[in-house]
Design a protein around this motif. Structure first.
Motif, mmCIF file in Angstrom:
data_model
loop_
_atom_site.group_PDB
_atom_site.id
_atom_site.type_symbol
_atom_site.label_atom_id
_atom_site.label_comp_id
_atom_site.label_asym_id
_atom_site.label_seq_id
_atom_site.Cartn_x
_atom_site.Cartn_y
_atom_site.Cartn_z
ATOM 1 N N GLN A 192 0.842 -1.201 0.000
ATOM 2 C CA GLN A 192 0.000 0.000 0.000
ATOM 3 C C GLN A 192 0.879 1.253 0.000
ATOM 4 O OE1 GLN A 192 -3.368 -0.325 -0.297
ATOM 5 N NE2 GLN A 192 -2.864 -2.513 -0.439
ATOM 6 N N TRP A 232 -3.977 8.000 0.936
ATOM 7 C CA TRP A 232 -3.859 6.562 0.643
ATOM 8 C C TRP A 232 -4.123 6.376 -0.841
ATOM 9 C CZ3 TRP A 232 -7.763 2.355 2.696
ATOM 10 C CH2 TRP A 232 -7.301 1.087 2.330
ATOM 11 N N LEU A 234 -5.017 4.488 -3.867
ATOM 12 C CA LEU A 234 -5.809 3.296 -4.126
ATOM 13 C C LEU A 234 -5.715 2.881 -5.590
ATOM 14 C CD1 LEU A 234 -8.920 4.597 -2.153
ATOM 15 C CD2 LEU A 234 -7.299 2.853 -1.364
#
Length: 268
Positions: A192, A232, A234
């Protein structure tokens, strides 16, 4: 409503690119965002209980953002449409200064390299307009900036300059100076990918002309605001964000106030 002009700084920078300029990076994204003021911020701006500024209300906004870096320097800009589904019946209507009124905020920055050093000639123009009252505020900063890049994911761009302001109720003139920065750090946890970013601006030596906020409380000669964000990255070109928005003696409030912003971006 006064037409916002902040994006012209970005456009001017792009139009003056050298024909053979080398581009190092570029990005553009479209996001939907919801700003949630803390209870403390709402109390400190509530005129019914002695708030030190105009009342604040949670809102959502749509933002278009982009930037690029070249061998001569870099450009950046955004435009926000706040409460985009709302409108009013005309300037100084019954809804004047409504906390849920339609607003536009925009900013453009240009940094031009000074020789082969990390120093830049720097300028930015920020513009804010509010539809129901015809209120506008434009801030021009001219000065210098400095670029710091690392090989471990951190970048840092501080700036300082003179501050010229034009406001619908206060008039226009030099309003002290401004220093600030933008910075970011990219990292990964497993597979991630994340980023932490921060933008910050401090205004100093403000002129009395621009320190009234429409209440009995006067803004201090120094004020600051900014945001710290966690992003984040994605799949499918999406990015989720959680931002802590903060301000002190800014945004029309003579006190510290803060908010949380929830963001979802699509990266082109």
């Amino acid at each position: 409503m006064k037409v916002t002009v902040a994006m012209t700084l970005l456009s001017a920078g792009l139009m003056t690119l050298p024909v053979a300029a080398e581009q190092f990076y570029g990005f553009m994204d479209l996001s939907i965002n919801y700003l949630d003021w803390t209870k403390k911020a709402e109390d400190r701006t509530n005129p019914d209980i002695g708030g030190r500024g105009g009342a604040k209300e949670d809102f959502f906004y749509i933002e278009l953002e982009g930037g690029a870096g070249f061998d001569w320097g870099d450009v950046y800009g955004f435009i926000d449409f706040e409460n985009p589904t709302n409108s009013n019946d005309g300037q100084f209507s019954d809804e004047a200064f409504a906390t849920d009124g339609f607003r536009i905020a925009a900013k453009g920055t240009l940094a031009y390299n000074l020789g082969s050093s990390n120093w830049n000639a720097y300028g930015h123009l920020y513009s804010f307009t509010e539809s129901s009252s015809g209120f506008f505020d434009q801030n021009l900063v001219l000065g210098v900036s400095y670029d710091v890049f690392t090989d471990f994911g951190l970048w840092f761009k501080p700036f300082i300059g003179g501050h010229y302001e034009q406001q619908s109720f206060a008039g226009s003139g030099w309003n002290g100076g401004m220093l600030g920065w933008v910075l970011g750090y990219d990292f990964a946890i497993g597979e991630q990918k994340f980023s932490v970013t921060n933008w910050h601006e401090t205004e100093f030596a403000r002129d009395d002309q621009f320190r009234s906020n429409g209440t009995q409380y006067q803004l201090a000669s120094v004020g600051w605001n900014g945001a710290v964000a966690l992003w984040w990255h994605l799949p499918n070109n999406l990015t989720g964000g959680l931002q802590y928005r903060y301000a002190d003696n800014k945004l029309g409030t003579a006190a510290y106030h803060d908010a949380i912003i929830y963001s979802l971006r699509y990266n082109f």
